[in-house]
Design a protein around this motif. Structure first.
Motif, short mmCIF file in Angstrom:
data_model
loop_
_atom_site.label_atom_id
_atom_site.label_comp_id
_atom_site.label_asym_id
_atom_site.label_seq_id
_atom_site.Cartn_x
_atom_site.Cartn_y
_atom_site.Cartn_z
N GLU A 9 9.41 28.02 35.37
CA GLU A 9 9.76 29.21 36.14
C GLU A 9 8.60 30.20 36.16
O GLU A 9 7.83 30.29 35.22
CB GLU A 9 10.99 29.89 35.53
CG GLU A 9 12.21 29.01 35.53
CD GLU A 9 13.39 29.68 34.84
OE1 GLU A 9 13.24 30.77 34.25
OE2 GLU A 9 14.49 29.09 34.88
N ARG A 10 8.53 30.93 37.25
CA ARG A 10 7.55 32.01 37.38
C ARG A 10 8.10 33.04 38.35
O ARG A 10 9.03 32.76 39.10
CB ARG A 10 6.20 31.46 37.83
CG ARG A 10 6.24 30.70 39.13
CD ARG A 10 4.96 29.88 39.30
NE ARG A 10 4.97 29.10 40.50
CZ ARG A 10 5.52 27.90 40.63
NH1 ARG A 10 6.16 27.36 39.62
NH2 ARG A 10 5.46 27.25 41.76
N SER A 11 7.54 34.21 38.34
CA SER A 11 7.99 35.30 39.22
C SER A 11 6.85 35.74 40.13
O SER A 11 5.69 35.70 39.73
CB SER A 11 8.46 36.49 38.41
OG SER A 11 9.60 36.16 37.67
N GLY A 12 7.24 36.20 41.33
CA GLY A 12 6.30 36.79 42.27
C GLY A 12 5.41 35.77 42.93
O GLY A 12 5.53 34.60 42.68
N PRO A 33 9.90 41.15 41.63
CA PRO A 33 9.40 39.81 41.96
C PRO A 33 10.53 38.79 41.84
O PRO A 33 11.32 38.83 40.90
CB PRO A 33 8.32 39.55 40.92
CG PRO A 33 7.97 40.89 40.37
CD PRO A 33 9.19 41.74 40.51
N VAL A 34 10.61 37.88 42.80
CA VAL A 34 11.66 36.86 42.80
C VAL A 34 11.33 35.78 41.78
O VAL A 34 10.19 35.37 41.62
CB VAL A 34 11.86 36.27 44.21
CG1 VAL A 34 10.65 35.48 44.66
CG2 VAL A 34 13.09 35.39 44.26
N LEU A 35 12.35 35.34 41.05
CA LEU A 35 12.21 34.23 40.11
C LEU A 35 12.29 32.93 40.89
O LEU A 35 13.16 32.76 41.74
CB LEU A 35 13.33 34.28 39.06
CG LEU A 35 13.33 33.16 38.03
CD1 LEU A 35 12.09 33.24 37.14
CD2 LEU A 35 14.60 33.21 37.20
N LYS A 36 11.35 32.03 40.63
CA LYS A 36 11.34 30.75 41.33
C LYS A 36 11.03 29.64 40.36
O LYS A 36 10.38 29.85 39.34
CB LYS A 36 10.37 30.78 42.50
CG LYS A 36 8.99 31.27 42.17
CD LYS A 36 8.18 31.50 43.43
CE LYS A 36 6.88 32.18 43.10
NZ LYS A 36 6.12 32.49 44.29
N ASP A 46 15.71 32.46 43.11
CA ASP A 46 16.85 33.26 42.69
C ASP A 46 17.43 34.02 43.87
O ASP A 46 16.70 34.59 44.68
CB ASP A 46 16.40 34.25 41.60
CG ASP A 46 17.56 34.94 40.92
OD1 ASP A 46 18.68 34.40 40.95
OD2 ASP A 46 17.34 36.03 40.37
N HIS A 54 18.05 36.71 37.71
CA HIS A 54 16.95 36.27 36.86
C HIS A 54 17.27 34.99 36.10
O HIS A 54 16.72 34.74 35.04
CB HIS A 54 16.52 37.39 35.90
CG HIS A 54 16.19 38.68 36.59
ND1 HIS A 54 15.10 38.81 37.41
CD2 HIS A 54 16.85 39.86 36.63
CE1 HIS A 54 15.09 40.05 37.90
NE2 HIS A 54 16.14 40.70 37.43
#
Length: 95
Positions: A9-12, A33-36, A46, A54
């Protein structure tokens, strides 16, 4: 293997609205930032307001099948190249 990569997982850098009680007037959108999830290409995003924020879950969050297909192709290519290299090394050592 591609499905298991959703746990990476990572954000932004994409931003998404997680509510509308921000700013001085408490009426501005709360951007974060969106969690993906997915590696190397994110395929699960997300969905604020639909799922637990989150946290990623396949049944509730935005799934992008094209990105998942690309991940599967990339993983298959990497595994195929590794098998090919292993066969060549084995043939060279037995040869």
């Amino acid at each position: 293997m591609s499905a298991a990569s959703m746990f990476i997982e990572r954000s932004g850098p994409d931003m998404v609205s997680y509510g509308n009680l921000c700013g001085p007037s408490f009426s501005d959108p709360c951007l974060a930032p969106v969690l993906k999830g997915g590696f190397p290409i994110a395929f699960l995003f997300d969905s604020p307001g639909v799922s637990v924020e989150h946290e990623l879950f396949v049944g509730e969050d935005m799934f992008q099948p094209k990105a998942f297909a690309w991940n599967t192709a990339i993983h298959a290519l990497v595994i195929g190249l590794a098998v090919l290299m292993a066969r060549r090394v084995r043939a060279r050592n037995n040869g």
